[in-house]
Design a protein around this motif. Structure first.
Motif, PDB file in Angstrom:
ATOM      1  N   VAL A 283     -23.095   7.267 -27.449  1.00 46.74           N
ATOM      2  CA  VAL A 283     -21.692   7.515 -26.712  1.00 46.74           C
ATOM      3  C   VAL A 283     -20.741   6.475 -27.136  1.00 46.74           C
ATOM      4  O   VAL A 283     -21.034   5.491 -26.832  1.00 46.74           O
ATOM      5  CB  VAL A 283     -22.204   7.526 -25.314  1.00 46.74           C
ATOM      6  N   ILE A 284     -19.534   6.839 -27.691  1.00 50.03           N
ATOM      7  CA  ILE A 284     -18.279   5.998 -27.972  1.00 50.03           C
ATOM      8  C   ILE A 284     -17.321   6.243 -26.936  1.00 50.03           C
ATOM      9  O   ILE A 284     -16.516   5.465 -26.694  1.00 50.03           O
ATOM     10  CB  ILE A 284     -17.776   6.318 -29.178  1.00 50.03           C
ATOM     11  N   GLU A 285     -17.367   7.269 -26.100  1.00 50.86           N
ATOM     12  CA  GLU A 285     -16.195   7.690 -25.227  1.00 50.86           C
ATOM     13  C   GLU A 285     -16.694   8.510 -23.967  1.00 50.86           C
ATOM     14  O   GLU A 285     -17.730   9.416 -24.194  1.00 50.86           O
ATOM     15  CB  GLU A 285     -14.944   8.461 -25.789  1.00 50.86           C
ATOM     16  N   VAL A 286     -16.430   8.164 -22.769  1.00 52.95           N
ATOM     17  CA  VAL A 286     -16.772   8.846 -21.408  1.00 52.95           C
ATOM     18  C   VAL A 286     -15.426   9.275 -20.738  1.00 52.95           C
ATOM     19  O   VAL A 286     -14.791   8.360 -20.223  1.00 52.95           O
ATOM     20  CB  VAL A 286     -17.645   8.001 -20.503  1.00 52.95           C
ATOM     21  N   LEU A 287     -15.169  10.578 -20.578  1.00 56.15           N
ATOM     22  CA  LEU A 287     -13.823  10.847 -20.066  1.00 56.15           C
ATOM     23  C   LEU A 287     -14.311  11.232 -18.523  1.00 56.15           C
ATOM     24  O   LEU A 287     -15.106  12.343 -18.514  1.00 56.15           O
ATOM     25  CB  LEU A 287     -13.182  11.966 -20.552  1.00 56.15           C
ATOM     26  N   VAL A 288     -13.836  10.764 -17.491  1.00 56.22           N
ATOM     27  CA  VAL A 288     -14.234  10.975 -16.079  1.00 56.22           C
ATOM     28  C   VAL A 288     -13.034  11.575 -15.347  1.00 56.22           C
ATOM     29  O   VAL A 288     -11.858  10.654 -15.174  1.00 56.22           O
ATOM     30  CB  VAL A 288     -14.711   9.657 -15.505  1.00 56.22           C
ATOM     31  N   HIS A 289     -13.400  12.605 -14.661  1.00 60.11           N
ATOM     32  CA  HIS A 289     -12.202  12.949 -13.833  1.00 60.11           C
ATOM     33  C   HIS A 289     -12.777  13.161 -12.332  1.00 60.11           C
ATOM     34  O   HIS A 289     -13.939  13.684 -12.197  1.00 60.11           O
ATOM     35  CB  HIS A 289     -11.933  14.599 -14.425  1.00 60.11           C
ATOM     36  N   LEU A 290     -11.932  12.761 -11.486  1.00 56.79           N
ATOM     37  CA  LEU A 290     -12.429  12.528 -10.237  1.00 56.79           C
ATOM     38  C   LEU A 290     -11.889  13.716  -9.317  1.00 56.79           C
ATOM     39  O   LEU A 290     -10.762  14.019  -9.081  1.00 56.79           O
ATOM     40  CB  LEU A 290     -12.100  11.351  -9.447  1.00 56.79           C
ATOM     41  N   ASN A 291     -12.634  14.429  -8.661  1.00 50.61           N
ATOM     42  CA  ASN A 291     -12.037  15.280  -7.586  1.00 50.61           C
ATOM     43  C   ASN A 291     -12.498  14.997  -6.128  1.00 50.61           C
ATOM     44  O   ASN A 291     -13.567  14.273  -5.963  1.00 50.61           O
ATOM     45  CB  ASN A 291     -12.930  16.537  -7.934  1.00 50.61           C
ATOM     46  N   PRO A 292     -11.656  15.238  -5.203  1.00 51.74           N
ATOM     47  CA  PRO A 292     -11.593  14.802  -3.930  1.00 51.74           C
ATOM     48  C   PRO A 292     -12.926  15.450  -3.163  1.00 51.74           C
ATOM     49  O   PRO A 292     -13.041  16.605  -3.376  1.00 51.74           O
ATOM     50  CB  PRO A 292     -10.563  15.133  -3.044  1.00 51.74           C
ATOM     51  N   TRP A 293     -13.869  14.723  -2.499  1.00 53.77           N
ATOM     52  CA  TRP A 293     -15.002  15.492  -1.523  1.00 53.77           C
ATOM     53  C   TRP A 293     -14.654  15.101  -0.200  1.00 53.77           C
ATOM     54  O   TRP A 293     -14.133  13.797   0.235  1.00 53.77           O
ATOM     55  CB  TRP A 293     -16.154  14.849  -2.252  1.00 53.77           C
ATOM     56  N   TYR A 294     -14.688  16.005   0.794  1.00 56.35           N
ATOM     57  CA  TYR A 294     -14.757  15.806   2.178  1.00 56.35           C
ATOM     58  C   TYR A 294     -16.087  16.070   2.863  1.00 56.35           C
ATOM     59  O   TYR A 294     -16.680  16.981   2.526  1.00 56.35           O
ATOM     60  CB  TYR A 294     -13.792  16.589   2.599  1.00 56.35           C
ATOM     61  N   GLU A 295     -16.051  15.354   3.758  1.00 60.93           N
ATOM     62  CA  GLU A 295     -17.571  15.616   4.803  1.00 60.93           C
ATOM     63  C   GLU A 295     -17.341  17.174   5.081  1.00 60.93           C
ATOM     64  O   GLU A 295     -16.394  17.679   5.630  1.00 60.93           O
ATOM     65  CB  GLU A 295     -17.242  14.886   6.178  1.00 60.93           C
ATOM     66  N   GLY A 296     -18.802  17.964   4.904  1.00 66.81           N
ATOM     67  CA  GLY A 296     -18.808  19.245   5.414  1.00 66.81           C
ATOM     68  C   GLY A 296     -18.641  20.212   4.339  1.00 66.81           C
ATOM     69  O   GLY A 296     -18.980  21.257   4.413  1.00 66.81           O
ATOM     70  N   GLU A 297     -18.483  19.768   2.989  1.00 64.61           N
ATOM     71  CA  GLU A 297     -18.337  20.436   2.076  1.00 64.61           C
ATOM     72  C   GLU A 297     -19.886  20.910   1.526  1.00 64.61           C
ATOM     73  O   GLU A 297     -20.626  19.979   1.427  1.00 64.61           O
ATOM     74  CB  GLU A 297     -17.424  19.763   0.881  1.00 64.61           C
TER      75      GLU A 297
END
Length: 297
Positions: A283-297
């Motif tokens: 692996v030469i590249e890892v693209l990370v996208h963050l999504n918001p998470w809230y309690e109860g989901e």
């Protein structure tokens, strides 16, 4: 990385020089001893020269760093060469099969012991080349070297058919076995089917990579386990990985607490990237996208 690339180029150069020598030897022996099977094998080897040149060129291109026009690098150049080799093998298999079927309906010709010797030398030489290049190709994870190795394997099949066919013809001349003269075309038909199967497998793998098929399920599962072991990861929304020849890029979307700061999110992304790249050197590249998470989901 530099050492493996150097070994890959050396393996391809050795293959290229060997193919040139073997082509000249088989064509000369085929003409001198009027051996149809050696002539056919020599023409097949001539196609191998083209395939090896393609592998050599693609191996050099694939190591170029990413640029403005190719931000993901040039790794797929090796895959294109692998696809070309698959096409050449398929054409060679078709031609060998056609010539073998035609030979069944023509008067059988005698064979020379010297022609048998030339075919045997080719068999041993090609087997040694296959073992050498498959070891280098697997160690370097080079599609072009692996394609060259499988090309050698196809030649092993063809040379084995030549040895069996010419050997039967020589024995037939000695013991007056009329049927033995047709061992060559019958062996050629079997070899054409084996080479066609090999070409199909190589072609399918190349098309899968060019169409950006997801990486193997085992790798995806391993990446998932690595990500879930990172602190504060609440869920994996999506994970994809694709091959670019000798390397892999990973694309993930994960859920993290929605109240995290940008710095905290950045730290999590970096940790995911580092852990995956440490666990899998491909692996030469890892693209990370963050999504918001809230309690109860």
């Amino acid at each position: 990385m530099a050492d493996t690339h150097k070994q890959s180029l050396t393996a391809i150069w050795v293959s290229l020089i060997s193919n040139i020598v073997l082509t000249a030897m088989k064509l000369a022996a085929g003409l001198v001893f009027a051996s149809p099977v050696l002539l056919a094998d020599g023409v097949h080897n001539a196609g191998d020269i083209i395939a090896t040149v393609a592998a050599l060129t693609s191996s050099m291109v694939s190591k170029r760093p990413a640029d403005e026009d190719h931000p993901y690098g040039h790794g797929k150049a090796e895959v294109v060469a692998s696809a070309l080799v698959a096409v050449i093998l398929a054409l060679a298999a078709f031609w060998i099969g056609l010539q073998s079927i035609r030979a069944l309906f023509e008067p059988a010709e005698g064979e020379s012991v010297l022609a048998l010797g030339a075919a045997f030398i080719s068999l041993i030489w090609k087997q040694a080349l296959y073992v050498y290049t498959i070891r280098i190709g697997r160690a370097a994870k080079s599609k072009s070297v692996l394609a060259t190795a499988y090309d050698h394997l196809a030649d092993v099949y063809a040379s084995l058919a030549a040895v069996v066919g010419i050997g039967l013809a020589v024995l037939g001349d000695h013991f007056d076995w009329a049927w033995a003269a047709y061992g060559d075309p019958l062996a050629g038909i079997i070899v054409s089917l084996l080479v066609m199967k090999l070409a199909f497998q190589m072609g399918r793998e190349s098309v899968d990579i060019l169409m950006e098929k997801n990486a193997a399920a085992e790798k995806i599962e391993a990446y998932q386990n690595i990500i879930l072991a990172v602190g504060h990861i609440k869920r994996i929304d999506r994970i994809r990985a694709r091959e670019h020849g000798h390397y892999i890029t990973v694309d993930v979307r994960v859920g993290v607490p929605g109240d995290f700061t940008i710095q905290e999110g950045h730290d999590i992304s970096r940790e995911i990237r580092n852990r995956i790249m440490e666990a899998d050197p491909d692996v030469i590249e890892v693209l990370v996208h963050l999504n918001p998470w809230y309690e109860g989901e």
